[in-house]
Design a protein around this motif. Sequence first.
Motif, short mmCIF file in Angstrom:
data_model
loop_
_atom_site.label_atom_id
_atom_site.label_comp_id
_atom_site.label_asym_id
_atom_site.label_seq_id
_atom_site.Cartn_x
_atom_site.Cartn_y
_atom_site.Cartn_z
N TYR A 1 7.09 -6.51 46.13
CA TYR A 1 5.84 -6.88 45.46
C TYR A 1 4.67 -6.70 46.41
O TYR A 1 4.81 -6.93 47.62
N ASN B 1 11.53 -14.81 38.51
CA ASN B 1 10.86 -13.61 39.02
C ASN B 1 9.38 -13.55 38.65
O ASN B 1 8.81 -12.47 38.55
N SER B 2 8.77 -14.71 38.43
CA SER B 2 7.33 -14.73 38.21
C SER B 2 6.63 -14.53 39.56
O SER B 2 7.21 -14.73 40.61
N TYR C 1 3.04 -15.33 41.74
CA TYR C 1 1.85 -16.15 41.85
C TYR C 1 0.95 -15.51 42.90
O TYR C 1 1.43 -15.01 43.92
N GLU D 1 -0.71 -16.73 37.66
CA GLU D 1 0.72 -16.48 37.56
C GLU D 1 0.94 -15.31 36.62
O GLU D 1 0.33 -15.23 35.56
N LEU D 2 1.81 -14.39 37.03
CA LEU D 2 2.23 -13.27 36.20
C LEU D 2 3.73 -13.44 35.93
O LEU D 2 4.47 -13.90 36.80
N ASP D 3 4.16 -13.06 34.74
CA ASP D 3 5.59 -13.15 34.44
C ASP D 3 6.33 -11.97 35.07
O ASP D 3 5.73 -11.13 35.75
N ALA D 4 7.62 -11.90 34.84
CA ALA D 4 8.46 -10.87 35.47
C ALA D 4 8.08 -9.45 35.05
O ALA D 4 8.45 -8.48 35.72
N THR D 5 7.31 -9.30 33.97
CA THR D 5 6.88 -7.97 33.53
C THR D 5 5.45 -7.64 33.97
O THR D 5 4.93 -6.58 33.64
N VAL E 1 0.26 -15.02 32.80
CA VAL E 1 0.69 -16.29 32.22
C VAL E 1 -0.48 -17.26 32.26
O VAL E 1 -0.83 -17.86 31.25
N GLY F 1 7.82 -24.46 39.41
CA GLY F 1 6.64 -23.67 39.08
C GLY F 1 5.32 -24.29 39.49
O GLY F 1 4.27 -23.84 39.05
#
Length: 168
Positions: free
Chosen positions: A2, A55-56, A58, A85-89, A93, A112
Motif C-alpha cells: 500500500y 484489509n481496510s 486508514y 478510511e477506505l475499504d478493501a476495494t 468509508v 477499527g
Amino acid sequence: LYLAGFFFANSQNPNAPAHAFVAKLTPDASQTVWWTQLAGSNDDRALALALGPGNSVYVTGKTQSTDFPTTPGALATSGNTFAAELDATGALVYSTYIPAASGQAIAVDAAGHAFITGTLSTGGAFQATPGAVAGATNTSQTGYETGFIMELNPTGSSAILAIIGFGG
C-alpha cells in the motif's frame, strides 16, 4: 503493498496544488490493484497510512482545501488535518476533518478505532478531553509545535479521546 502520498495536479506548474492519494499494488509492485484520490480544490497531502480490520486502509495528512471530501456524520467539517478510511476495494468509508495543523501518523486497533497524532496550530479549535492527562492544556504555546493524539470511533464521527499539550 500500500502507498499513500500526494501528486501535483499540474506537473508543468510549480504552484499547482497537490492531491492526496492511496493505492494498493500487487505484492511484486508490478500492477496497481486500486488507486483512490482524496482531494479538494487546494493542497492536500496524505502523510501516513495504516492497515485495519478486513484489509481496510486508514490515512491521515494535511489539507488546505475547504472542500476536502467528507462523509455524512463527520467529526468536523473544517480544519487542516484529515482522517479517512477506505475499504478493501479502495472505496471511501469515512472522511473527516480534524481541527489541527497536520496529521503525522496513524494506527488502528482490531475494533477499527483510529489513533492519529500530529501537530496543532496556534489558536486552533482542537479540544482536549477534559482531565485526560494532568498538565495538558487546551491551547498551544506561541512559537512551539504542540502535539496531539486523538482516538476516533470506528465511523469517524466522534473523538473518544483527545490529548494535547506535549511537544515543543
